[in-house]
Write a protein that holds these residues in place. Structure first.
Motif, PDB file in Angstrom:
ATOM      1  N   ARG A 167     148.840 -31.120 -62.545  1.00 17.53           N
ATOM      2  CA  ARG A 167     148.640 -29.793 -63.219  1.00 17.53           C
ATOM      3  C   ARG A 167     147.579 -29.329 -63.727  1.00 17.53           C
ATOM      4  O   ARG A 167     146.807 -30.355 -64.402  1.00 17.53           O
ATOM      5  CB  ARG A 167     149.956 -29.594 -64.078  1.00 17.53           C
ATOM      6  CG  ARG A 167     151.193 -29.750 -63.506  1.00 17.53           C
ATOM      7  CD  ARG A 167     152.315 -29.519 -65.048  1.00 17.53           C
ATOM      8  NE  ARG A 167     152.069 -28.419 -65.781  1.00 17.53           N
ATOM      9  CZ  ARG A 167     152.797 -27.312 -65.757  1.00 17.53           C
ATOM     10  NH1 ARG A 167     153.897 -27.435 -64.900  1.00 17.53           N
ATOM     11  NH2 ARG A 167     152.871 -26.543 -66.420  1.00 17.53           N
ATOM     12  N   ASP A 168     147.219 -28.050 -63.888  1.00 20.14           N
ATOM     13  CA  ASP A 168     145.987 -27.768 -64.564  1.00 20.14           C
ATOM     14  C   ASP A 168     146.026 -28.025 -66.040  1.00 20.14           C
ATOM     15  O   ASP A 168     144.826 -27.981 -66.648  1.00 20.14           O
ATOM     16  CB  ASP A 168     145.530 -26.557 -63.913  1.00 20.14           C
ATOM     17  CG  ASP A 168     146.336 -25.193 -64.383  1.00 20.14           C
ATOM     18  OD1 ASP A 168     147.623 -25.757 -64.705  1.00 20.14           O
ATOM     19  OD2 ASP A 168     146.292 -24.135 -64.259  1.00 20.14           O
ATOM     20  N   SER A 169     147.017 -27.895 -66.603  1.00 20.84           N
ATOM     21  CA  SER A 169     147.156 -28.284 -67.986  1.00 20.84           C
ATOM     22  C   SER A 169     147.233 -29.864 -68.338  1.00 20.84           C
ATOM     23  O   SER A 169     147.348 -29.908 -69.563  1.00 20.84           O
ATOM     24  CB  SER A 169     148.332 -27.460 -68.590  1.00 20.84           C
ATOM     25  OG  SER A 169     149.535 -27.844 -68.195  1.00 20.84           O
ATOM     26  N   ALA A 170     147.167 -30.693 -67.370  1.00 23.50           N
ATOM     27  CA  ALA A 170     147.175 -31.992 -67.765  1.00 23.50           C
ATOM     28  C   ALA A 170     145.909 -32.834 -67.278  1.00 23.50           C
ATOM     29  O   ALA A 170     146.123 -33.765 -67.016  1.00 23.50           O
ATOM     30  CB  ALA A 170     148.215 -32.382 -66.714  1.00 23.50           C
ATOM     31  N   VAL A 171     144.936 -31.998 -67.945  1.00 20.77           N
ATOM     32  CA  VAL A 171     143.746 -32.524 -67.998  1.00 20.77           C
ATOM     33  C   VAL A 171     143.225 -33.080 -69.097  1.00 20.77           C
ATOM     34  O   VAL A 171     143.073 -32.125 -69.967  1.00 20.77           O
ATOM     35  CB  VAL A 171     142.570 -31.784 -66.974  1.00 20.77           C
ATOM     36  CG1 VAL A 171     141.151 -32.313 -66.940  1.00 20.77           C
ATOM     37  CG2 VAL A 171     143.115 -31.531 -65.616  1.00 20.77           C
ATOM     38  N   THR A 172     142.556 -34.099 -69.361  1.00 22.34           N
ATOM     39  CA  THR A 172     142.045 -34.473 -70.691  1.00 22.34           C
ATOM     40  C   THR A 172     140.567 -34.418 -70.874  1.00 22.34           C
ATOM     41  O   THR A 172     139.825 -34.879 -69.732  1.00 22.34           O
ATOM     42  CB  THR A 172     142.414 -36.248 -71.099  1.00 22.34           C
ATOM     43  OG1 THR A 172     143.722 -36.265 -70.995  1.00 22.34           O
ATOM     44  CG2 THR A 172     141.828 -36.590 -72.153  1.00 22.34           C
ATOM     45  N   TYR A 173     140.074 -33.716 -71.804  1.00 19.33           N
ATOM     46  CA  TYR A 173     138.548 -33.541 -71.766  1.00 19.33           C
ATOM     47  C   TYR A 173     138.136 -34.179 -73.143  1.00 19.33           C
ATOM     48  O   TYR A 173     138.867 -34.148 -73.981  1.00 19.33           O
ATOM     49  CB  TYR A 173     138.189 -32.022 -72.038  1.00 19.33           C
ATOM     50  CG  TYR A 173     138.853 -30.873 -70.842  1.00 19.33           C
ATOM     51  CD1 TYR A 173     138.107 -30.877 -69.879  1.00 19.33           C
ATOM     52  CD2 TYR A 173     140.190 -30.387 -70.999  1.00 19.33           C
ATOM     53  CE1 TYR A 173     138.483 -29.999 -68.777  1.00 19.33           C
ATOM     54  CE2 TYR A 173     140.473 -29.517 -69.891  1.00 19.33           C
ATOM     55  CZ  TYR A 173     139.655 -29.410 -68.917  1.00 19.33           C
ATOM     56  OH  TYR A 173     140.010 -28.715 -67.625  1.00 19.33           O
ATOM     57  N   LEU A 174     137.103 -35.099 -72.694  1.00 12.43           N
ATOM     58  CA  LEU A 174     136.598 -35.869 -73.665  1.00 12.43           C
ATOM     59  C   LEU A 174     135.022 -35.258 -74.058  1.00 12.43           C
ATOM     60  O   LEU A 174     134.372 -35.185 -72.960  1.00 12.43           O
ATOM     61  CB  LEU A 174     136.376 -37.423 -73.569  1.00 12.43           C
ATOM     62  CG  LEU A 174     138.105 -37.906 -73.305  1.00 12.43           C
ATOM     63  CD1 LEU A 174     137.905 -39.329 -72.791  1.00 12.43           C
ATOM     64  CD2 LEU A 174     138.884 -37.987 -74.608  1.00 12.43           C
ATOM     65  N   LEU A 175     134.601 -35.397 -75.237  1.00 17.57           N
ATOM     66  CA  LEU A 175     133.191 -34.939 -75.581  1.00 17.57           C
ATOM     67  C   LEU A 175     132.856 -35.930 -76.551  1.00 17.57           C
ATOM     68  O   LEU A 175     133.160 -36.276 -77.501  1.00 17.57           O
ATOM     69  CB  LEU A 175     132.980 -33.712 -76.110  1.00 17.57           C
ATOM     70  CG  LEU A 175     131.694 -33.314 -76.767  1.00 17.57           C
ATOM     71  CD1 LEU A 175     131.105 -33.071 -75.224  1.00 17.57           C
ATOM     72  CD2 LEU A 175     131.756 -31.865 -77.064  1.00 17.57           C
ATOM     73  N   ASP A 176     131.730 -36.858 -75.956  1.00 21.66           N
ATOM     74  CA  ASP A 176     131.128 -37.824 -76.642  1.00 21.66           C
ATOM     75  C   ASP A 176     132.390 -38.999 -77.302  1.00 21.66           C
ATOM     76  O   ASP A 176     132.241 -39.558 -78.228  1.00 21.66           O
ATOM     77  CB  ASP A 176     130.333 -37.423 -77.966  1.00 21.66           C
ATOM     78  CG  ASP A 176     129.075 -36.888 -77.397  1.00 21.66           C
ATOM     79  OD1 ASP A 176     128.651 -37.334 -76.397  1.00 21.66           O
ATOM     80  OD2 ASP A 176     128.535 -36.165 -77.903  1.00 21.66           O
ATOM     81  N   GLY A 177     133.331 -39.042 -76.411  1.00 20.37           N
ATOM     82  CA  GLY A 177     134.446 -39.857 -76.817  1.00 20.37           C
ATOM     83  C   GLY A 177     135.498 -39.506 -77.660  1.00 20.37           C
ATOM     84  O   GLY A 177     136.542 -40.193 -77.800  1.00 20.37           O
ATOM     85  N   GLY A 178     135.407 -38.217 -78.138  1.00 23.14           N
ATOM     86  CA  GLY A 178     136.398 -37.639 -78.955  1.00 23.14           C
ATOM     87  C   GLY A 178     137.287 -36.582 -78.243  1.00 23.14           C
ATOM     88  O   GLY A 178     136.771 -36.084 -77.066  1.00 23.14           O
ATOM     89  N   GLU A 179     138.245 -36.531 -78.588  1.00 21.52           N
ATOM     90  CA  GLU A 179     139.175 -35.457 -77.904  1.00 21.52           C
ATOM     91  C   GLU A 179     138.721 -34.286 -77.938  1.00 21.52           C
ATOM     92  O   GLU A 179     138.357 -33.578 -79.057  1.00 21.52           O
ATOM     93  CB  GLU A 179     140.454 -35.530 -78.498  1.00 21.52           C
ATOM     94  CG  GLU A 179     141.558 -34.820 -77.993  1.00 21.52           C
ATOM     95  CD  GLU A 179     142.223 -35.242 -76.681  1.00 21.52           C
ATOM     96  OE1 GLU A 179     142.450 -34.509 -75.833  1.00 21.52           O
ATOM     97  OE2 GLU A 179     142.055 -36.519 -76.382  1.00 21.52           O
TER      98      GLU A 179
END
Length: 184
Positions: A50-62
């Motif tokens: 699903r398009d809403s089931a993607v995890t986005y991480l920025l510099d290791g943080g949520e």
């Protein structure tokens, strides 16, 4: 996605997340039935999830909005050092969701001062007219977009505390956009 690709590929609107679409297994998200209500949907799907089931991480943080499943911050391409698309079989530290993940690492400062500046201009004088506008004898629709910004990084030098060599660094990036467009 290599750093060279991040800096050299043309990205519409300088949207760093579009780099995910060059990976196998990534596809644009379909239109959502909620789009009419103003609720945003995901950017893309990874390996059929699903398009809403993607995890986005920025510099290791949520970096994922828990309401819509979208990234809360999208850095501009000039500030990105690494861009990684995790489709399957990724380590447990990235296993926040079942749809895959996007891991973005930003640049950091160095002992040398470095910076960039950019200004991207798009307007109707440089665009071709639409086929049907030409047929009807209508002019091009007005569109003026100006994206501008830059980056700056280097050492932090505090007399008596840091000498600015291999101690403390900073990196800053900014991107702005001004757009005027006719409603057609």
């Amino acid at each position: 996605v290599s750093v060279d690709a991040v800096h050299s590929l043309p990205l519409n609107g300088r949207d760093t997340l579009q780099l995910a679409l060059i990976e196998a297994g990534a596809s644009p998200a379909p239109d959502s039935p909620y789009a009419a209500t103003g609720v945003r949907t995901g950017e893309f799907q990874l390996t059929g999830g699903r398009d809403s089931a993607v995890t986005y991480l920025l510099d290791g943080g949520e970096n994922t909005s828990f309401v819509y499943g979208l990234p809360t911050i999208t850095p501009n391409p000039d500030t990105v050092e690494e861009f990684q698309v995790m489709l399957n079989n990724y380590s447990v530290e990235f296993g926040h969701s079942n749809g895959g993940g996007i891991n973005i690492i930003t640049k950091s400062g160095t002992n040398r001062w470095r910076g960039t500046a950019f200004d991207h201009l798009r307007n109707e004088a440089l665009d071709a007219n639409y086929y049907f506008n030409n047929q009807a004898g209508q002019p091009r629709a007005p569109l003026r977009r100006n994206q501008f910004g830059g980056t700056l990084g280097g050492p932090v030098v505090l007399p008596g505390v840091f000498d600015g060599h291999n101690r403390l660094f900073f990196f800053f990036g900014y991107q702005g956009q001004r757009q005027t467009q006719a409603i057609v």
